[in-house]
Design a protein around this motif. Sequence first.
Motif, PDB file in Angstrom:
ATOM      1  N   THR A 170      62.716  69.276  13.445  1.00 13.66           N
ATOM      2  CA  THR A 170      61.724  68.789  12.658  1.00 13.66           C
ATOM      3  C   THR A 170      61.711  70.314  11.800  1.00 13.66           C
ATOM      4  OG1 THR A 170      60.256  66.827  13.320  1.00 13.66           O
ATOM      5  CG2 THR A 170      59.403  68.549  11.574  1.00 13.66           C
ATOM      6  N   ILE A 171      61.387  71.205  12.465  1.00 13.30           N
ATOM      7  CA  ILE A 171      60.942  72.872  12.833  1.00 13.30           C
ATOM      8  C   ILE A 171      61.909  73.270  11.790  1.00 13.30           C
ATOM      9  CG2 ILE A 171      60.993  75.198  13.222  1.00 13.30           C
ATOM     10  CD1 ILE A 171      58.864  73.620  16.085  1.00 13.30           C
ATOM     11  N   THR A 172      63.256  72.878  12.128  1.00 19.54           N
ATOM     12  CA  THR A 172      64.595  73.338  11.219  1.00 19.54           C
ATOM     13  C   THR A 172      64.730  73.059   9.887  1.00 19.54           C
ATOM     14  OG1 THR A 172      65.958  72.929  13.630  1.00 19.54           O
ATOM     15  CG2 THR A 172      66.714  72.799  11.228  1.00 19.54           C
ATOM     16  N   ALA A 173      64.377  71.363  10.387  1.00 20.51           N
ATOM     17  CA  ALA A 173      63.767  70.934   8.735  1.00 20.51           C
ATOM     18  C   ALA A 173      62.635  71.678   7.881  1.00 20.51           C
ATOM     19  CB  ALA A 173      63.657  69.289   8.272  1.00 20.51           C
ATOM     20  N   ILE A 174      61.432  71.820   8.083  1.00 23.49           N
ATOM     21  CA  ILE A 174      60.655  72.174   7.634  1.00 23.49           C
ATOM     22  C   ILE A 174      61.685  73.916   6.839  1.00 23.49           C
ATOM     23  CG2 ILE A 174      58.472  73.746   7.532  1.00 23.49           C
ATOM     24  CD1 ILE A 174      57.996  71.569   9.659  1.00 23.49           C
ATOM     25  N   GLY A 175      61.710  74.451   7.967  1.00 21.54           N
ATOM     26  CA  GLY A 175      62.402  75.622   7.044  1.00 21.54           C
ATOM     27  C   GLY A 175      63.668  76.049   6.255  1.00 21.54           C
ATOM     28  N   ARG A 176      64.290  74.437   6.510  1.00 26.10           N
ATOM     29  CA  ARG A 176      65.089  74.687   4.761  1.00 26.10           C
ATOM     30  C   ARG A 176      64.541  74.134   3.710  1.00 26.10           C
ATOM     31  NH1 ARG A 176      69.405  71.456   9.418  1.00 26.10           N
ATOM     32  NH2 ARG A 176      70.370  73.516   9.934  1.00 26.10           N
ATOM     33  N   GLN A 177      63.119  73.563   3.435  1.00 28.45           N
ATOM     34  CA  GLN A 177      62.757  73.513   1.960  1.00 28.45           C
ATOM     35  C   GLN A 177      62.497  74.283   0.860  1.00 28.45           C
ATOM     36  OE1 GLN A 177      60.931  70.335   1.863  1.00 28.45           O
ATOM     37  NE2 GLN A 177      62.354  69.895   3.067  1.00 28.45           N
ATOM     38  N   PRO A 178      63.204  73.788   0.449  1.00 35.95           N
ATOM     39  CA  PRO A 178      62.759  74.754  -1.295  1.00 35.95           C
ATOM     40  C   PRO A 178      61.580  75.135  -0.774  1.00 35.95           C
ATOM     41  CG  PRO A 178      63.201  73.076  -1.917  1.00 35.95           C
ATOM     42  CD  PRO A 178      63.073  72.564  -0.244  1.00 35.95           C
ATOM     43  N   VAL A 179      61.851  77.013  -1.965  1.00 35.35           N
ATOM     44  CA  VAL A 179      60.472  77.770  -1.370  1.00 35.35           C
ATOM     45  C   VAL A 179      59.406  77.663  -2.350  1.00 35.35           C
ATOM     46  CG1 VAL A 179      59.146  80.163  -1.236  1.00 35.35           C
ATOM     47  CG2 VAL A 179      61.599  80.013   0.148  1.00 35.35           C
ATOM     48  N   PRO A 180      58.308  77.328  -1.918  1.00 37.98           N
ATOM     49  CA  PRO A 180      57.587  76.952  -3.386  1.00 37.98           C
ATOM     50  C   PRO A 180      56.880  78.058  -4.066  1.00 37.98           C
ATOM     51  CG  PRO A 180      55.852  76.236  -1.019  1.00 37.98           C
ATOM     52  CD  PRO A 180      57.462  76.801  -0.939  1.00 37.98           C
ATOM     53  N   ASP A 181      56.360  77.690  -5.506  1.00 36.08           N
ATOM     54  CA  ASP A 181      55.858  79.175  -6.186  1.00 36.08           C
ATOM     55  C   ASP A 181      54.464  79.295  -4.710  1.00 36.08           C
ATOM     56  OD1 ASP A 181      57.198  79.012  -7.185  1.00 36.08           O
ATOM     57  OD2 ASP A 181      56.819  78.146  -9.555  1.00 36.08           O
ATOM     58  N   GLY A 182      54.035  80.381  -5.283  1.00 40.30           N
ATOM     59  CA  GLY A 182      52.592  80.826  -4.500  1.00 40.30           C
ATOM     60  C   GLY A 182      52.878  80.639  -2.824  1.00 40.30           C
ATOM     61  N   MET A 183      53.215  80.597  -2.651  1.00 40.41           N
ATOM     62  CA  MET A 183      52.885  80.335  -0.639  1.00 40.41           C
ATOM     63  C   MET A 183      53.173  81.937   0.122  1.00 40.41           C
ATOM     64  SD  MET A 183      53.795  77.666   1.491  1.00 40.41           S
ATOM     65  CE  MET A 183      53.807  77.279   2.767  1.00 40.41           C
ATOM     66  N   PRO A 184      51.940  82.009   1.006  1.00 45.80           N
ATOM     67  CA  PRO A 184      51.971  82.864   1.475  1.00 45.80           C
ATOM     68  C   PRO A 184      52.917  83.475   2.128  1.00 45.80           C
ATOM     69  CG  PRO A 184      50.602  80.989   2.618  1.00 45.80           C
ATOM     70  CD  PRO A 184      51.455  80.732   0.656  1.00 45.80           C
ATOM     71  N   VAL A 185      53.115  84.987   2.532  1.00 43.85           N
ATOM     72  CA  VAL A 185      53.845  85.726   3.545  1.00 43.85           C
ATOM     73  C   VAL A 185      53.092  86.517   4.587  1.00 43.85           C
ATOM     74  CG1 VAL A 185      55.527  87.569   3.966  1.00 43.85           C
ATOM     75  CG2 VAL A 185      55.208  86.368   1.860  1.00 43.85           C
ATOM     76  N   LEU A 186      53.708  85.559   6.165  1.00 41.05           N
ATOM     77  CA  LEU A 186      53.161  85.780   7.058  1.00 41.05           C
ATOM     78  C   LEU A 186      51.661  87.165   7.171  1.00 41.05           C
ATOM     79  CD1 LEU A 186      52.668  85.280  10.411  1.00 41.05           C
ATOM     80  CD2 LEU A 186      55.023  86.327  10.650  1.00 41.05           C
TER      81      LEU A 186
END
Length: 283
Positions: free
Chosen positions: A111-127
């Motif tokens: 599931t962590i892998t699947a989350i990492g493959r999501q299209p990057v949404p606008d406005g997502m904060p950076v670590l």
Amino acid sequence: MDTERLTWAIGEPVVRVTPFGGRGYTPARRMIVELADGTTVFAKQAVNEYTAGELRREHANYLRLDASFMPRLRGWDDDGSVEPILVLDDLSGAHWPPPWRLDQVRQVLDTITAIGRQPVPDGMPVLDESSINGGWQTVAEDPEPFLSLGLCTRAGLNWMLPTMLEASAAAKLSGDSVVHLDVRSDNLCFSGDRTVFVDWNHSCLANPELDRAAFLPSVHAEGGPRPDDVADIDITLVAVVAGFFAARAGLPPVPDAPGVRPIQRKQLEVALPWAIRALGLGS
């Protein structure tokens, strides 16, 4: 709980509100809400400025992301006070580990892998890397809180610290993948064939390997397999995770969240020997 606010947030009449203890580590109010049609939802309400900020960040991420590994957003009410309300699917009937089976651990990693493959949404904060890394530097500058835990002698700390510092400094935390950044048993459940993560307030863009590294110590701390028996993780990230807990577990209790330090210690009791093994410091 103000049933009028809940009705407004959900858009359906509320007939009953039952407090729900759960295993959260903040003082936010949690409740199961029964609707007029007999169905139930889960609601979380902030109680102070800190929890209000966390809830607003979580709500923003629910608006950015929509996938099977998330509960459905069912409602939101924010009147500008310190008590916004977030409403989600009721997952209280799902299986919340522990106990852990090896296949469930692997489901979480998938599931962590699947989350990492999501299209990057606008406005997502950076670590913010400083919020994760730097733990061993903190220990080097003031080792007493760490040593007070009794998990390592001063001589042992002096022996391993240069290697931990070097490994942590080499870690690649940044990335352009979506990460949850708080994967542990109280933030995930198994609902049918779905692995569902909750508490998305820390989600951001980073290296998804960080989620894998941070998750595995919690599994062994709850009776599951050792991290290195489950997956091969970048050893520099193993050092970062151990440093994160080493710098925090010995600090004074958090007034509004007294369970935080004990769980950090349990994680450290796994992460520290894992890092020592991974870096060859035990031989």
